[in-house]
Design a protein around this motif. Structure first.
Motif, PDB file in Angstrom:
ATOM      1  N   GLY A   1     -43.297 -10.724 -35.696  1.00 27.13           N
ATOM      2  CA  GLY A   1     -42.217  -9.843 -36.168  1.00 27.13           C
ATOM      3  C   GLY A   1     -41.431 -10.477 -37.299  1.00 27.13           C
ATOM      4  O   GLY A   1     -41.085  -9.808 -38.286  1.00 27.13           O
ATOM      5  N   ALA A   2     -41.152 -11.765 -37.171  1.00 26.98           N
ATOM      6  CA  ALA A   2     -40.412 -12.468 -38.222  1.00 26.98           C
ATOM      7  C   ALA A   2     -41.238 -12.545 -39.505  1.00 26.98           C
ATOM      8  O   ALA A   2     -40.688 -12.393 -40.606  1.00 26.98           O
ATOM      9  CB  ALA A   2     -40.032 -13.869 -37.741  1.00 26.98           C
TER      10      ALA A   2
ATOM     11  N   ALA B   1     -46.914 -16.392 -25.579  1.00 26.33           N
ATOM     12  CA  ALA B   1     -47.295 -15.072 -26.083  1.00 26.33           C
ATOM     13  C   ALA B   1     -46.065 -14.330 -26.599  1.00 26.33           C
ATOM     14  O   ALA B   1     -46.120 -13.678 -27.655  1.00 26.33           O
ATOM     15  CB  ALA B   1     -47.984 -14.275 -24.983  1.00 26.33           C
ATOM     16  N   GLU B   2     -44.953 -14.433 -25.883  1.00 29.14           N
ATOM     17  CA  GLU B   2     -43.715 -13.785 -26.324  1.00 29.14           C
ATOM     18  C   GLU B   2     -43.228 -14.387 -27.634  1.00 29.14           C
ATOM     19  O   GLU B   2     -42.809 -13.675 -28.548  1.00 29.14           O
ATOM     20  CB  GLU B   2     -42.638 -13.927 -25.243  1.00 29.14           C
ATOM     21  N   LEU B   3     -43.287 -15.698 -27.743  1.00 35.66           N
ATOM     22  CA  LEU B   3     -42.891 -16.352 -28.988  1.00 35.66           C
ATOM     23  C   LEU B   3     -43.810 -15.961 -30.139  1.00 35.66           C
ATOM     24  O   LEU B   3     -43.352 -15.789 -31.270  1.00 35.66           O
ATOM     25  CB  LEU B   3     -42.887 -17.866 -28.832  1.00 35.66           C
TER      26      LEU B   3
ATOM     27  N   ARG C   1     -41.567  -8.151 -45.753  1.00 35.39           N
ATOM     28  CA  ARG C   1     -40.788  -7.009 -46.251  1.00 35.39           C
ATOM     29  C   ARG C   1     -39.713  -7.483 -47.218  1.00 35.39           C
ATOM     30  O   ARG C   1     -39.508  -6.894 -48.286  1.00 35.39           O
ATOM     31  CB  ARG C   1     -40.155  -6.259 -45.082  1.00 35.39           C
ATOM     32  N   ILE C   2     -39.058  -8.575 -46.882  1.00 31.29           N
ATOM     33  CA  ILE C   2     -37.991  -9.097 -47.743  1.00 31.29           C
ATOM     34  C   ILE C   2     -38.570  -9.630 -49.055  1.00 31.29           C
ATOM     35  O   ILE C   2     -38.000  -9.420 -50.123  1.00 31.29           O
ATOM     36  CB  ILE C   2     -37.186 -10.185 -47.000  1.00 31.29           C
ATOM     37  N   LYS C   3     -39.729 -10.292 -48.972  1.00 33.71           N
ATOM     38  CA  LYS C   3     -40.355 -10.811 -50.193  1.00 33.71           C
ATOM     39  C   LYS C   3     -40.827  -9.700 -51.115  1.00 33.71           C
ATOM     40  O   LYS C   3     -40.924  -9.891 -52.324  1.00 33.71           O
ATOM     41  CB  LYS C   3     -41.524 -11.729 -49.842  1.00 33.71           C
TER      42      LYS C   3
END
Length: 178
Positions: free
Chosen positions: A113-114, A105-107, A120-122
């Motif tokens: 998020g990634a 779940a944390e991953l 956002r970068i694209k």
């Protein structure tokens, strides 16, 4: 009689999907050894061949020898070690399952998020089309701001006005983190 395995209990196709490309050769070598071992086991009969004791009674002149050998042959059992570890492994697996689920779940949160950061970068304009003003608008903390945050060449923190060196202990910690 011990339980005889007649087919592999390993799903090789599923396992192969999980093997990294750089380990593929070792995986295939392991699979080949495992399959060859299973084939050698399958070549042998599951039961030992039956002995015709009456025929030996007729051929052996020593009385009682064949009966003695027969009783010893029937009494002989191949020792098969007991499985004492499967239960403890199952218990360990059950105790680790919640930790594994929490870790996954944390991953998954990190992956989400990634992915948001990638989106956002694209969405940014191409590097070739971006101006210094656009960069300053998008990345205000990283952009060159000669009025509010002037820096001097070579623009390293230790070469700037007002720089205070770290104490020795913190400096060693900072160097260790690099």
């Amino acid at each position: 009689m011990a339980k005889r395995f007649t087919k592999p209990s390993i799903n090789w196709t599923e396992l192969e999907k999980r093997v990294s490309p750089d380990q593929k050769g070792k995986f295939l070598a392991f699979k080949a050894k495992s399959v060859s071992y299973l084939r050698r086991v399958e070549e042998n009969p599951s039961e030992p061949p039956k002995i015709n004791w009456a025929e030996y009674q007729k051929l052996v002149p020593v009385k009682g020898l064949v009966d003695k050998l027969k009783s010893q042959y029937d009494a002989f059992k191949v020792p098969v070690p007991e499985d004492t570890l499967s239960n403890s492994v199952d218990e360990q697996w059950k105790s680790l399952e919640p930790e594994i689920k929490d870790f996954c779940a944390e991953l998954q949160k990190q992956i989400e998020g990634a992915n948001k950061e990638l989106a956002r970068i694209k969405a940014l304009p191409k590097f070739e089309d971006m101006t210094m003003e656009m960069y300053a608008e998008i990345f205000p903390d990283q952009a060159l701001d000669p009025i509010n945050r002037p820096t001097f060449w070579p623009h390293d923190p230790e070469d700037q006005i007002g720089y205070k060196p770290l104490p020795k202990k913190q400096e060693q910690i900072a160097k260790g983190n690099k």
